[in-house]
Design a protein around this motif. Structure first.
Motif, PDB file in Angstrom:
ATOM      1  N   GLY A  54      -8.512  -9.769  -6.385  1.00 18.46           N
ATOM      2  CA  GLY A  54      -7.319  -9.032  -6.769  1.00 18.46           C
ATOM      3  C   GLY A  54      -7.621  -8.102  -7.917  1.00 18.46           C
ATOM      4  N   PRO A  55      -6.722  -7.165  -8.182  1.00 18.73           N
ATOM      5  CA  PRO A  55      -6.934  -6.224  -9.266  1.00 18.73           C
ATOM      6  C   PRO A  55      -7.019  -6.926 -10.600  1.00 18.73           C
ATOM      7  CG  PRO A  55      -5.135  -5.533  -7.830  1.00 18.73           C
ATOM      8  CD  PRO A  55      -5.479  -6.934  -7.453  1.00 18.73           C
ATOM      9  N   ASP A  60      -5.693  -0.684 -14.611  1.00 14.63           N
ATOM     10  CA  ASP A  60      -6.676  -0.748 -13.531  1.00 14.63           C
ATOM     11  C   ASP A  60      -7.714   0.349 -13.744  1.00 14.63           C
ATOM     12  OD1 ASP A  60      -8.146  -0.830 -11.257  1.00 14.63           O
ATOM     13  OD2 ASP A  60      -6.468  -0.696  -9.870  1.00 14.63           O
ATOM     14  N   ALA A  63      -8.825   2.344 -10.538  1.00 15.72           N
ATOM     15  CA  ALA A  63      -7.890   3.374 -10.073  1.00 15.72           C
ATOM     16  C   ALA A  63      -7.980   4.617 -10.952  1.00 15.72           C
ATOM     17  CB  ALA A  63      -6.469   2.825 -10.071  1.00 15.72           C
ATOM     18  N   GLN A  93     -12.598  -0.570  -3.988  1.00 16.34           N
ATOM     19  CA  GLN A  93     -11.142  -0.705  -3.965  1.00 16.34           C
ATOM     20  C   GLN A  93     -10.688  -1.414  -2.699  1.00 16.34           C
ATOM     21  OE1 GLN A  93      -9.334  -0.462  -6.435  1.00 16.34           O
ATOM     22  NE2 GLN A  93      -7.632   0.972  -6.310  1.00 16.34           N
ATOM     23  N   ILE A  96     -11.282  -5.227  -3.309  1.00 17.43           N
ATOM     24  CA  ILE A  96     -10.471  -5.980  -4.266  1.00 17.43           C
ATOM     25  C   ILE A  96      -8.979  -5.877  -4.002  1.00 17.43           C
ATOM     26  CG2 ILE A  96     -12.252  -5.791  -6.027  1.00 17.43           C
ATOM     27  CD1 ILE A  96     -10.526  -3.747  -7.463  1.00 17.43           C
ATOM     28  N   THR A  97      -8.594  -4.993  -3.059  1.00 16.66           N
ATOM     29  CA  THR A  97      -7.184  -4.900  -2.690  1.00 16.66           C
ATOM     30  C   THR A  97      -6.929  -5.389  -1.277  1.00 16.66           C
ATOM     31  OG1 THR A  97      -7.414  -2.639  -1.867  1.00 16.66           O
ATOM     32  CG2 THR A  97      -6.831  -2.903  -4.196  1.00 16.66           C
ATOM     33  N   ASP A  99      -7.434  -3.745   1.325  1.00 13.80           N
ATOM     34  CA  ASP A  99      -6.857  -2.607   2.027  1.00 13.80           C
ATOM     35  C   ASP A  99      -7.972  -1.849   2.737  1.00 13.80           C
ATOM     36  OD1 ASP A  99      -5.633  -0.358   2.942  1.00 13.80           O
ATOM     37  OD2 ASP A  99      -4.790   0.264   1.018  1.00 13.80           O
ATOM     38  N   TYR A 102      -9.231   2.186   2.901  1.00 14.53           N
ATOM     39  CA  TYR A 102     -10.174   2.866   2.011  1.00 14.53           C
ATOM     40  C   TYR A 102     -11.526   3.099   2.685  1.00 14.53           C
ATOM     41  CZ  TYR A 102      -7.234   2.548  -2.155  1.00 14.53           C
ATOM     42  OH  TYR A 102      -6.231   2.698  -3.067  1.00 14.53           O
ATOM     43  N   ARG A 289      -0.652 -12.199  -4.539  1.00 16.09           N
ATOM     44  CA  ARG A 289      -1.487 -11.357  -5.382  1.00 16.09           C
ATOM     45  C   ARG A 289      -2.441 -10.517  -4.547  1.00 16.09           C
ATOM     46  NH1 ARG A 289      -2.804  -9.982 -10.118  1.00 16.09           N
ATOM     47  NH2 ARG A 289      -4.899  -9.946 -10.996  1.00 16.09           N
ATOM     48  N   LEU A 290      -2.934 -11.100  -3.469  1.00 12.71           N
ATOM     49  CA  LEU A 290      -3.891 -10.405  -2.614  1.00 12.71           C
ATOM     50  C   LEU A 290      -3.776 -10.982  -1.203  1.00 12.71           C
ATOM     51  CD1 LEU A 290      -6.122  -8.258  -2.965  1.00 12.71           C
ATOM     52  CD2 LEU A 290      -7.753 -10.123  -3.108  1.00 12.71           C
TER      53      LEU A 290
END
Length: 446
Positions: A54-55, A60, A63, A93, A96-97, A99, A102, A289-290
């Motif tokens: 997680g972030p 951040d 980012a 990114q 850790i997200t 997502d 990316y 959180r993630l």
């Protein structure tokens, strides 16, 4: 691999900033040839700092760095360093997200960077290696790692990338050589963590724990300390010591409160110790959180073990949706998806996924997933051969032994089945909230 000499002095004296970014980004983003999240069913990949964590708390910085690099690239679209670094940051990114959108962004800017400099650009080559590893394209990841090392054979992190790709491709001797080279060049948390993992794969837990504790001692930041604590906790849990796993997880959470990975492993320890309410709470917090597929699946199986089938089905639906999202963004689905379908979904699809996984990633957990998928499809003799390959290094893995025990039982080999199921429960009596009770029940029938 025969490394060619650096043809120019400039390659050795590349910007210190570029070298630092590469080391940091590949370590954090996973120059590791693994999954984009920690595997849920087995020790599926080498440890990677901040994967699934997680972030960071507070501002951040990643980012902020991405925004800065985007502005720099817009001002100077022919800057290969800015583009290569931006690509690395996109891979990080994504990690850790959780997502995966990316990954296409990372590929686009890394290719632009390489189009501008395809000769000396080891940062972008290393970024491509990390990207392909994250997407489970390990053969391509290996190729990029070798190309980057040919440009800069003195970068320790690139040997970590190489080791990870070799591991996932089942080239364990080459992986060990690369890890040793990494340790020789730069002993520290990233290299010692890989050395620990290599020992764990061989079933050498004493060395694995020693190396991971050295990784903890050399950790230079709270995030690295949390990373080492997580893997110490996971190692304890995987080998049946839920109390030690809980202790290590809580030590890590004192360093980085609300760390998603530490919440997840604490939940597994809590469930093993009968603290189911706390386990549900921690897994829910980790997922909030993630939202990693691992956490979603573990929460679903915990709910199922508690008889909360409606809530379990909701989590399984989320897991399927996340798998589709990752696949849509270029991630090759492998053993986790195959095991999920074998246990909770379409058995035919499980076998298809497992066969494809072994082709692209002939690692131990892919072999185990193939064994289990073959078993649930009634092909037990072929399943036993795949199980042999999963255990070829002597890895202590309760799930592998459970799968092998059930395969042996289906083949009518009662003594062998009893031995395997006994081993599974001896390694970790709480390896799964669903399968551990099934192993115990099967033993009673024998």
């Amino acid at each position: 691999m025969q490394l060619r000499r650096l043809p120019t002095y400039r390659r050795i004296l590349l910007s210190a900033a570029v070298a630092t970014v590469l080391a940091t980004a590949l370590f954090l983003a996973g120059g590791l040839g693994l999954t984009p999240w920690p595997a849920s069913h087995s020790t599926a990949g080498a440890p990677e700092a901040n994967a699934g964590r997680g972030p960071a708390t507070g501002a951040d910085p990643l980012a902020v760095d991405i925004t800065t690099l985007q502005d720099r690239a817009r001002r100077n679209p022919r800057d290969p360093v800015a583009l290569g670094t931006l690509g690395l940051n996109y891979v990080q990114q994504a990690k850790i997200t959780a997502d995966p959108t990316y990954y296409p962004k990372a590929e686009a800017v890394l290719k632009r960077s390489l189009a501008l400099d395809s000769t000396d650009n080891f940062a972008a080559m290393g970024g491509m290696a990390a990207l392909e590893a994250a997407r489970h394209n390990f053969a391509q990841g290996l190729d990029w790692a070798e190309r980057a090392i040919a440009v800069n054979p003195y970068n320790a992190t690139l040997y970590g990338t190489l080791a990870d790709a070799c591991t996932q491709l089942g080239r364990y001797s080459e992986a060990a050589d690369a890890v040793q080279k990494m340790v020789d060049l730069k002993p520290g948390t990233p290299s010692l963590a890989r050395a620990s993992y290599a020992a764990e794969l061989r079933g050498d837990l004493t060395t694995a724990r020693t190396d991971m504790r050295r990784a903890l001692e050399t950790a230079g930041s709270p995030a690295d300390q949390a990373f080492a604590r997580y893997y110490l906790s996971e190692m304890a849990f995987n080998n049946g010591d839920a109390h030690q796993a809980l202790t290590d997880a809580e030590e890590g959470l004192r360093t980085v409160p609300d760390d998603a990975a530490l919440l997840q492993i604490r939940a597994r320890a809590e469930a093993a110790l009968g603290k189911n309410t706390a386990a549900v709470t921690d897994l829910t917090r980790a997922g909030q959180r993630l939202p990693l597929p691992e956490y979603v699946l573990q929460l679903g199986e915990l709910y199922q073990s508690l008889g909360r089938t409606k809530e379990a089905d909701q989590q399984y639906g989320i897991f399927r949706a996340e798998q589709k999202l990752f696949a849509a963004n270029g991630v090759t689905l492998d053993s986790d998806a195959a095991l999920f379908e074998a246990d909770h979904g379409d058995r035919g699809q499980a076998l298809a996924l497992a066969r494809e996984s072994v082709k692209s990633r002939p690692f131990l957990d892919s072999q185990d997933a193939l064994a289990w998928a073959l078993h649930v499809n009634g092909q037990d003799r072929e399943a036993l051969a795949a199980s042999d390959r999963a255990l070829t290094l002597g890895t202590r893995n309760a799930l592998f032994h459970y799968h092998r025990g059930m395969i042996q039982q289906s083949l009518g080999n009662t003594d062998a089945a009893r031995d395997e199921l006994t081993t599974a429960l001896a390694v970790n009596p709480h390896f799964s909230p669903l399968h551990a009770p099934e192993a115990s029940a099967a033993l009673k029938t024998m």
